[in-house]
Scaffold this motif. Structure first.
Motif: not given
Length: 257
Positions: A5-19, A90-103
């Motif tokens: 269980r990986c908890e890390f900070f996402s600069d794209v989302l501007g918050q902590s997240t998990e995988a 009007a929210g968060y950049d989940y696409w950029t998070f998934l396809t760019e930041e997460l990998p």
């Protein structure tokens, strides 16, 4: 396998997240299940959850770890909340998070390959939409993508709903932003598209739109395998069909054999 269980900070989302991450592990004394480790950089499957779940859903509700034991495949299961893996209007950049930041973040933490031929995406419902969108919009990233019971027609929805407007804006905006799968399929040269797999249960409420997308993709000449079978929009079906996806994926060890 190792489950992390990986908890890390996402600069794209501007918050902590998990995988949740599954990594191959060679074992000799594990009762009832073996394990292999393979090379130093594992092929990777980004496995996406549906709209009501989180990064723990696949490991809690299926036997995905056991199904993977004989493979050299790493699996990354991120939290996407209810964001449809989309840079929201009007929210968060989940696409950029998934396809760019997460990998990039996962490769910095774990021995995961960065090669297109080693990289796959799959998901259920909202996650099926996300996986196929990744393949159609960024085909250079993936060797294959699979959808189980995918919400594949975002225009077939209640556009008066606040959640839908928050995510996509309006139908025209969704198409212009690259979030509408039918338009993405039309814009893609068939030879550029990675292999696609699509399954939906015959008792699933999303069957009609799955059939529409399948026919659209076939008409355009996209490389798609379409299957149907008994099943509802539930984990009994997805636990069964993720096994089919894992055998269908063109893993490097299989394509080299």
């Amino acid at each position: 396998m190792a489950l992390i269980r990986c908890e890390f900070f996402s600069d794209v989302l501007g918050q902590s997240t998990e995988a949740t991450v599954l990594l191959p592990q060679a074992t000799t004394r594990q009762v009832g299940m073996g394990g292999v480790a393979g090379g130093s950089a594992h092929p990777v499957l980004y496995l996406l959850h549906g709209r009501s779940d989180d990064h723990t859903a696949w490991t809690r509700r299926t036997s995905i770890e056991r199904y993977l034991a004989a493979t050299d495949l790493a699996v990354v299961m991120p939290t996407g909340h209810r964001g449809f893996y989309t840079d929201q209007a009007a929210g968060y950049d989940y696409w950029t998070f998934l396809t760019e930041e997460l990998p990039a973040v996962m490769r910095s933490f774990f021995p995961i390959s960065d090669r297109r031929e080693d990289t796959f995406a799959a998901g259920l419902s909202m996650g099926g939409y996300g996986a196929l969108k990744w393949a159609l919009r960024r085909p250079q990233d993936l060797a294959a993508a699979a959808s189980l019971s995918g919400k594949l027609d975002v225009l077939d929805a209640d556009w008066t709903a606040r959640e839908w407007r928050t995510t996509f804006g309006d139908p025209e905006s969704a198409t212009e932003a690259g979030d509408e799968l039918f338009a993405l399929a039309e814009a893609l040269e068939p030879g550029e598209c990675p292999p696609l797999y699509q399954w939906c249960g015959t008792e699933d409420e999303l069957l009609s739109e799955n059939r529409r997308f399948a026919e659209h993709a076939r008409t355009l000449g996209l490389p798609i395998v379409v299957e149907e079978g008994p099943g509802h929009h539930d984990w009994e079906a997805w636990d069964r069909m993720i096994q089919r996806v894992l055998t269908w994926l063109p893993l490097p060890s299989r394509t080299a054999a």
